[in-house]
Design a protein around this motif. Structure first.
Motif, mmCIF file in Angstrom:
data_model
loop_
_atom_site.group_PDB
_atom_site.id
_atom_site.type_symbol
_atom_site.label_atom_id
_atom_site.label_comp_id
_atom_site.label_asym_id
_atom_site.label_seq_id
_atom_site.Cartn_x
_atom_site.Cartn_y
_atom_site.Cartn_z
ATOM 1 N N ASN A 152 0.817 -1.214 0.000
ATOM 2 C CA ASN A 152 0.000 0.000 0.000
ATOM 3 C C ASN A 152 0.851 1.264 0.000
ATOM 4 O O ASN A 152 0.414 2.299 -0.519
ATOM 5 N N LEU A 186 0.269 4.442 -2.662
ATOM 6 C CA LEU A 186 0.171 5.844 -2.254
ATOM 7 C C LEU A 186 1.301 6.683 -2.846
ATOM 8 O O LEU A 186 1.080 7.776 -3.395
ATOM 9 N N GLY A 233 -6.698 9.703 -7.185
ATOM 10 C CA GLY A 233 -7.673 9.056 -6.325
ATOM 11 C C GLY A 233 -7.935 7.597 -6.605
ATOM 12 O O GLY A 233 -8.886 7.022 -6.068
ATOM 13 N N SER A 246 -5.812 4.808 -6.188
ATOM 14 C CA SER A 246 -4.999 3.764 -5.573
ATOM 15 C C SER A 246 -5.798 2.796 -4.706
ATOM 16 O O SER A 246 -5.518 1.590 -4.697
ATOM 17 N N PHE A 247 -6.773 3.292 -3.963
ATOM 18 C CA PHE A 247 -7.427 2.456 -2.964
ATOM 19 C C PHE A 247 -8.913 2.258 -3.240
ATOM 20 O O PHE A 247 -9.695 1.983 -2.325
ATOM 21 N N ASN A 270 -8.408 0.940 4.153
ATOM 22 C CA ASN A 270 -9.767 1.314 3.771
ATOM 23 C C ASN A 270 -10.288 2.444 4.647
ATOM 24 O O ASN A 270 -10.994 3.344 4.169
ATOM 25 N N HIS A 323 -8.700 5.543 3.276
ATOM 26 C CA HIS A 323 -9.354 5.964 2.032
ATOM 27 C C HIS A 323 -10.695 6.613 2.326
ATOM 28 O O HIS A 323 -11.026 7.670 1.751
ATOM 29 N N ASN A 324 -11.468 6.015 3.216
ATOM 30 C CA ASN A 324 -12.790 6.560 3.534
ATOM 31 C C ASN A 324 -12.715 7.890 4.283
ATOM 32 O O ASN A 324 -13.654 8.690 4.227
ATOM 33 N N GLY A 334 -8.409 9.872 2.204
ATOM 34 C CA GLY A 334 -7.401 9.199 1.398
ATOM 35 C C GLY A 334 -6.365 10.114 0.774
ATOM 36 O O GLY A 334 -6.038 11.189 1.290
ATOM 37 N N GLN A 360 -11.050 13.473 -6.349
ATOM 38 C CA GLN A 360 -11.343 12.053 -6.228
ATOM 39 C C GLN A 360 -12.328 11.641 -7.319
ATOM 40 O O GLN A 360 -13.166 12.434 -7.748
#
Length: 620
Positions: free
Chosen positions: A232, A236, A247, A249-250, A349, A352-353, A356, A388
Motif C-alpha cells: 500500500n 500511495l 484518487g 490507488s485504494f 480502507n 481511504h474513507n 485518502g 477524487q
C-alpha cells in the motif's frame, strides 16, 4: 490555496538536482536518442514487423500493419494465487477494448512474477524476494524491447513488483507510461486483534488453529492486504508521484468504479503518446521534484522502510541520486498526518474513507511540502490530485475531495498532525549507517543502551526465546541478513517475540543488516545497516555482551568497544557460501547476490546511470 514551497523541501530538491546534474543529463540524452518521430515499429524489417502483429486479429491487426494509431504495451503481474494480483485477470481485456474504441491498439506484451513476502516470510524463498525486483525489471525490459510500442500500461501492486516495473519503465523512459493498481481487499479482522493473537501465539498461549483463524480472517479475499506495508505504500507513493490516475490507488477491486478507472487509463495513455495532445515520456515526468514528492508522501504517512531502498533505486534509474540523508532531512520537516497499522489501529480502507490520497495531497500542497509544478499522468500540476473519482450515471468524473477529514483518528490536517516529523531517521556511528522508523515507537523506547545478543538467523533467535534465555535488557544483533549475505529477507517474525520482551519491561532493540519493511512496529529497529556484515561491515565483529547504543533521538548507532580491540577481532561467522545458498531456487539468483550493491544505494544488482557513464568515459 497552496503555500509557497517549504525552504527545507526546496533545499533538499536543489541539492539532489546539483548532485545528479551529470547523470540526469546523460539519462535525458539517452531517452531522447531512443525516441522516434513516428512509431518505432515503422523501422522494423518486414519479417520483424510481421512477427509483431501475427498474433492479432481483425481491426487491431490491420491498424498495426498500417501504422494507424498508437500501440500500447500491457505488462502485468497477474496470477491467481496472490490476492493482490488476482483482480488483474480481467484488466487486459478491458484495456484493449477501451484503447481500441479510442483509436489505438493494445497488446499484452508480457507477464512478470509477483512474489509475496507474506507467504515466503521466514522461509528460504524469502531470500529471493528483494532480488525479484530486479527480475521484474528485467522481465518488463524484455517485454518492451520489441520496439513495437508507443506507450506502456504496467499492472502491478505489491512490494518489489511496483519498484521493478518503475525501474524498467525508466529504462524505456522515452515511452509514456502509467501504472494501474488493483485496490485493497475489504477490511477483515481488526489489526489490533490480529496483533494480539500473534503475540499470544509467540507466548505459547494460543495454538496454531487460533493463529490461522485470525490470519484467515485478516487476509480473506481478492485485493491488497489492508495494513500499511510496502504494497500500500507503493500505491500511495506512486499516486503522489503522478504515476496513477488521481484518487485511484485504494478503490476496491470488483467494483464499477475500479473498472471505469482502468478503462479510462487506456484512453488517457493514448493522449500521452506522441500522436496525442499531451506527449509525456515517463523519463521526463519522473524528475527530482517528483522523487521528492514521493519521499514526502512516504514520510507523511509513516510508510514502508523498504522504500528507502526502492525509491533510491527508482531515482537512480532516472539518473537521479537520492540518499538516506535526503530522507532524514525531509523527515525532519514533514509532519505525520496518518495513523494506519502498524502505526495505528486503522487499515487502508479507513484511510481511504477518511479522505485518502486526495485529502493528503491537498494538505501537503497547502503546507508547501510538495512540488506543485510537476508533470503527472493526469496532466500538468499536482493540484489535479486533490480530486477524487466518482461515477455519476455511469460516467466517470473527478470532483474536489472534502476539505475536512472524515476521521481525524486516521487522517489529519497539516495544522494538527499526529507528530511534528515523519518518523523516519538515519542513524550513524561506528556500526555504519542504518534506517529506523519511529512513528510507531513510543518516545521512552527510542534510546536503548544494552548488551548485545548476537544471532545469524531468525531460527536461532526464536529457539533462544522459546528456551527462556532472555531475562533482561538487550540489543538483538541479527547479522548476515544483508543483500550480499542472503538476499536481505524481511524479519517480521522477530516482532511478536521482541514485543513480548518489551511488554515485560525490558529495554530491547534490534540491530540488523536485514530489513523489516512496513511491518516495523513498536520495537526500535535499526535496519539495513550499511556496510553489511558480509561486505566488511563492523557488525560482523560484534560479540555477545558488547554494549550497544541505539539513540533514535540523536541519530546514533554504535558499539562501545575500542577501535584497537575491534580491529584485532576475527570474524567468527559469515554468510552462506554459494554452495550453501541453494534450494527453493536460490541458486538461480547467485549472480544477483554477487552483483548487488549496498542498501543505502538502493541494493541495485545491475548498473546505474552513474556506472554506465563511468564505463563510457573509461572506453574513450
Amino acid at each position: 490555496m497552496s503555500a509557497p514551497l517549504h525552504p527545507a523541501i526546496a533545499a533538499v530538491t536543489e541539492r539532489i538536482a546539483a548532485r545528479s546534474e551529470r547523470t540526469r543529463s546523460a539519462y535525458l540524452r539517452k531517452i531522447a536518442a531512443a525516441a522516434s518521430e513516428g512509431p518505432a515499429r515503422g523501422a522494423l524489417g518486414c519479417s520483424n514487423f510481421a512477427h509483431g502483429f501475427a498474433g492479432c486479429v481483425g481491426e487491431d491487426k490491420q491498424a498495426l500493419r498500417e501504422l494507424r494509431g498508437a500501440n500500447v504495451a500491457i505488462v502485468s503481474s497477474y496470477n491467481d494465487m496472490l490476492s493482490a494480483h488476482q483482480p488483474l485477470a480481467e484488466y487486459p481485456a478491458w484495456l484493449k477494448d477501451s484503447i481500441r474504441a479510442a483509436g489505438g491498439v493494445a497488446q499484452f506484451a508480457g507477464g512478470v512474477p509477483a512474489m509475496c513476502d507474506g507467504i515466503t516470510q521466514g522461509r528460504a524463498g524469502m531470500e529471493m524476494s528483494l532480488f525479484s525486483r530486479e527480475v521484474v525489471a528485467m522481465a518488463t525490459g524484455v517485454a518492451l524491447a520489441h520496439d513495437m510500442f508507443d506507450a506502456a500500461l504496467l499492472l502491478g501492486v505489491c512490494d518489489k513488483i511496483v519498484p521493478g516495473l518503475m525501474i524498467a519503465a525508466l529504462s524505456f523512459g522515452h515511452l509514456p507510461t502509467m501504472l494501474i493498481p488493483a485496490g485493497p481487499m475489504a477490511s477483515g479482522l481488526s489489526n489490533p486483534e490480529k496483533s494480539r493473537v500473534r503475540q499470544l501465539f509467540a507466548e505459547g498461549r494460543a495454538d496454531r488453529k487460533n493463529l490461522l483463524d485470525a490470519e484467515a480472517a485478516s487476509y480473506h479475499s481478492p485485493g491488497t492486504c489492508t495494513f500499511y506495508g510496502t504494497a500500500n505504500s507503493n500505491q500511495l507513493v506512486m499516486e503522489v508521484m503522478g504515476m496513477h490516475l488521481p484518487g485511484s490507488s485504494f478503490v476496491a477491486p470488483n467494483t464499477p468504479l475500479r473498472r471505469a478507472l482502468t478503462e479510462h487509463a487506456g484512453r488517457r495513455v493514448l493522449e500521452m503518446t506522441r500522436g496525442g495532445d499531451e506527449f509525456t515520456p515517463v523519463g521526463e515526468l519522473v524528475d527530482e521534484r517528483v522523487v521528492v514528492n514521493g519521499v514526502v508522501a512516504l514520510l507523511a504517512t509513516g510508510g514502508s522502510t523498504n522504500h528507502t531502498m526502492h525509491l533510491v533505486a527508482i531515482a537512480a534509474a532516472a539518473g537521479i541520486k537520492l540518499t538516506w540523508d535526503d530522507f532524514s532531512d525531509l523527515s525532519a520537516v514533514v509532519p505525520l498526518l496518518t495513523r494506519v497499522y502498524p502505526n495505528g489501529s486503522a487499515d487502508i480502507n479507513h484511510f481511504h474513507n477518511a479522505g485518502g490520497v486526495p485529502f493528503l495531497v491537498g494538505q501537503l500542497l497547502d503546507a508547501g511540502l510538495v512540488h506543485r509544478d510537476v508533470k503527472t499522468v493526469a496532466g500538468f500540476g499536482l493540484d489535479r490530485y486533490r480530486q477524487q473519482p466518482e461515477l455519476v450515471d455511469g460516467e466517470l468524473r473527478w470532483v474536489d475531495a472534502p476539505a475536512v477529514s472524515g476521521d481525524e483518528s486516521v487522517l489529519r490536517p497539516h495544522t494538527k498532525p499526529f507528530a511534528a516529523d515523519g518518523g523516519l531517521r538515519v542513524l550513524h556511528g561506528n556500526l555504519g549507517n542504518a534506517v529506523i522508523k519511529v512513528s510507531a515507537v513510543k518516545p521512552e523506547h527510542r534510546i536503548v543502551l544494552a548488551p548485545a545478543r548476537v544471532f545469524t538467523d531468525q531460527a536461532q533467535f526464536s529457539a533462544a526465546f522459546r528456551a527462556g534465555e532472555f531475562t533482561g535488557d538487550m540489543v538483538v544483533v541479527l547479522r548476515n541478513q544483508g543483500p550480499k549475505a542472503n538476499g536481505m529477507p524481511e524479519l517480521h517474525g522477530l516482532t511478536p517475540s521482541l514485543g513480548v520482551l518489551q511488554d515485560k519491561g525490558f529495554k530491547v532493540a534490534l540491530v540488523t543488516d536485514g530489513r523489516m519493511s512496513g511491518a516495523s512496529g513498536k520495537i526500535p529497529a535499526a535496519i539495513q545497516v550499511t556496510p553489511e556484515a558480509a561486505a566488511g561491515g563492523l557488525l560482523a565483529k560484534v560479540r555477545d555482551g558488547d554494549m550497544i547504543r541505539l539513540d533514535a533521538e540523536n541519530g546514533a548507532l554504535e558499539v562501545l568497544v575500542g577501535d584497537a580491540e575491534l580491529a584485532a577481532r576475527e570474524v567468527v561467522d559469515g554468510p552462506p557460501s554459494d554452495d550453501e545458498w541453494i534450494g527453493t531456487g536460490r541458486e538461480l539468483f547467485t549472480a544477483l547476490r554477487r552483483a548487488v550493491g549496498p542498501a543505502d544505494q538502493g541494493a541495485i544488482a545491475f548498473g546505474t546511470m552513474d556506472q554506465d557513464e563511468t564505463r563510457v568515459e573509461a572506453s574513450r
